[in-house]
Design a protein around this motif. Structure first.
Motif, PDB file in Angstrom:
ATOM      1  N   GLU A   1     -33.889   9.848  57.458  1.00  0.00           N
ATOM      2  CA  GLU A   1     -32.881   9.856  58.506  1.00  0.00           C
ATOM      3  C   GLU A   1     -33.379   8.967  59.637  1.00  0.00           C
ATOM      4  OE1 GLU A   1     -30.388  13.408  60.242  1.00  0.00           O
ATOM      5  OE2 GLU A   1     -32.302  13.278  61.334  1.00  0.00           O
TER       6      GLU A   1
ATOM      7  N   LYS B   1     -32.437   7.091  63.450  1.00  0.00           N
ATOM      8  CA  LYS B   1     -31.590   7.031  64.645  1.00  0.00           C
ATOM      9  C   LYS B   1     -31.929   5.763  65.422  1.00  0.00           C
ATOM     10  CE  LYS B   1     -31.123  12.058  65.222  1.00  0.00           C
ATOM     11  NZ  LYS B   1     -29.653  12.111  65.129  1.00  0.00           N
TER      12      LYS B   1
ATOM     13  N   THR C   1     -26.687   6.931  63.582  1.00  0.00           N
ATOM     14  CA  THR C   1     -27.626   7.693  62.757  1.00  0.00           C
ATOM     15  C   THR C   1     -27.275   7.430  61.303  1.00  0.00           C
ATOM     16  OG1 THR C   1     -27.816   9.449  64.418  1.00  0.00           O
ATOM     17  CG2 THR C   1     -28.515   9.979  62.167  1.00  0.00           C
TER      18      THR C   1
END
Length: 371
Positions: free
Chosen positions: A174, A176, A186
């Motif tokens: 993940e 960002k 994101t």
């Protein structure tokens, strides 16, 4: 001469005598009606290991083989149930035989249950399938075997690609992206890199943070990148490199970057697809910047123009650009005066060759190629 009735009587009597003369076979082997096993596995989360050891304490039978039959291709998860297939053989099948059902099998070691018993007839193997409980219940420290650490989060500064070290147990990441304190997006990816070039729409300081994810229950800590400041022209050059294919590929970011920049030194000092050398024109500055008016009143857009022995790049409106220029799958750098740099190191530390092309694997200090 015998009558038919007397002949029938003789045949029946003969059959009885013959049957009495052949003794009936009796299987007098001793039946083994229970078995005891110890099952120990050595499995780790995210791995495809199949280590299992089965032992017995009886002298009447032994373990012929023990195999985990359902190893997942993507690695063990917390709620997986490994199936251990165990084959037992008799030490002396002339004197002993199997007489086993599931309820007669006792297993110690890893928690689970006997799910099937088969075979064992005649002189064959007895096959037992032992299914383990959920792995996070079998192993008290199951999640401790996860490696979700990311050591480095860096920028490939010429093209806006975020590039980080992979985590051994990660199934995805993940990421960002920020400009200043503003969250821009994101994303999740299975690669250990991601191109954010299409988010470089203006000058500013860009950063990102990334974490490894194994499942919704197991996520690593965020690793943050260094700040990456770009000017308006540098942001535009990065934006021009964007190709969405990099974010769907499974090849390395290095291979993708090589396809953008190349690493070949070109001997020519001309720029591909540039206009012919120009004389007789003049530079003009207005409220939007500098442009070059040719002798016939025309001006160059979206391309290079050699002027007085130097190369300049003009945008879609005909204005001179500075900083990094992405052109025909290569990077060039134009200084503050707009002229393309050659055979030197750019202000931000990258080497450009005699054709003005950034050479990604050239060491300007030793004047050699490679690391």
């Amino acid at each position: 001469m015998f009558s038919l009735r007397k002949m029938s009587t003789v045949l029946v009597t003969a059959s009885i005598i013959a049957a009495m003369s052949v003794p009936a076979y009796a299987d007098d082997r001793t039946a083994i009606s229970s078995v005891s096993l110890n099952v120990e596995t050595d499995l780790t989360i995210g791995s495809t290991d199949s280590d299992v050891e089965v032992t017995v304490s009886s002298s009447l039978y032994d373990v012929y083989s023990a195999t985990i039959t359902n190893v997942p291709s993507d690695g063990w998860d917390d709620d997986d149930n490994p199936k251990v297939q165990i084959k037992l053989e008799l030490e002396d099948d002339d004197d002993y035989k199997w007489s086993i059902s599931k309820s007669n099998v006792t297993v110690t070691g890893d928690a689970g249950s006997v799910t099937s018993v088969s075979g064992g007839s005649g002189h064959g193997y007895l096959t037992i399938v032992y299914t383990l409980d959920d792995l996070d219940e079998v192993y008290d420290d199951w999640d401790d075997s996860l490696d979700l650490s990311i050591d480095d989060a860096e920028w490939q500064t010429g093209n806006g690609i975020a590039d980080w070290s992979s985590a051994e147990s990660a199934k995805k990441y993940e990421v960002k992206l920020y400009r200043g304190s503003s969250l821009l997006t994101t994303v999740t990816t299975t690669n250990d890199y991601y191109s954010f070039a299409n988010y470089f729409t203006q000058a500013g300081t860009y950063t990102y943070k990334v974490r490894a994810i194994y499942s919704s229950s197991y996520k690593g800590s965020y690793e943050e990148s260094d700040d990456y400041y770009v000017t308006t022209s540098e942001a535009a050059a990065i934006y021009a490199t964007y190709n969405s294919s990099i974010n769907s590929t499974t090849s390395s970011s290095t291979a993708y970057t090589s396809s953008l920049t190349g690493s070949t030194v070109y001997g020519s000092t001309t720029v591909a697809n540039a206009t012919s050398p120009t004389t007789g024109g003049s530079w003009v500055q207005d409220m939007y910047g500098w442009w070059y008016r040719n002798a016939d009143g025309s001006y160059t857009v979206n391309g290079w123009q050699p002027i007085n022995g130097k190369y300049y790049y003009f945008n879609e409106y005909g204005y001179m650009k500075t900083g990094w220029i992405y052109w025909n799958n290569q990077y060039y750098y134009c200084g503050a005066d707009g002229a393309m740099l050659t055979n030197t190191t750019t202000p931000d530390g990258y080497y450009v060759n005699s054709a003005g092309v950034w050479v990604s694997d050239y060491n300007p200090y030793s004047q050699t190629y490679g690391s």
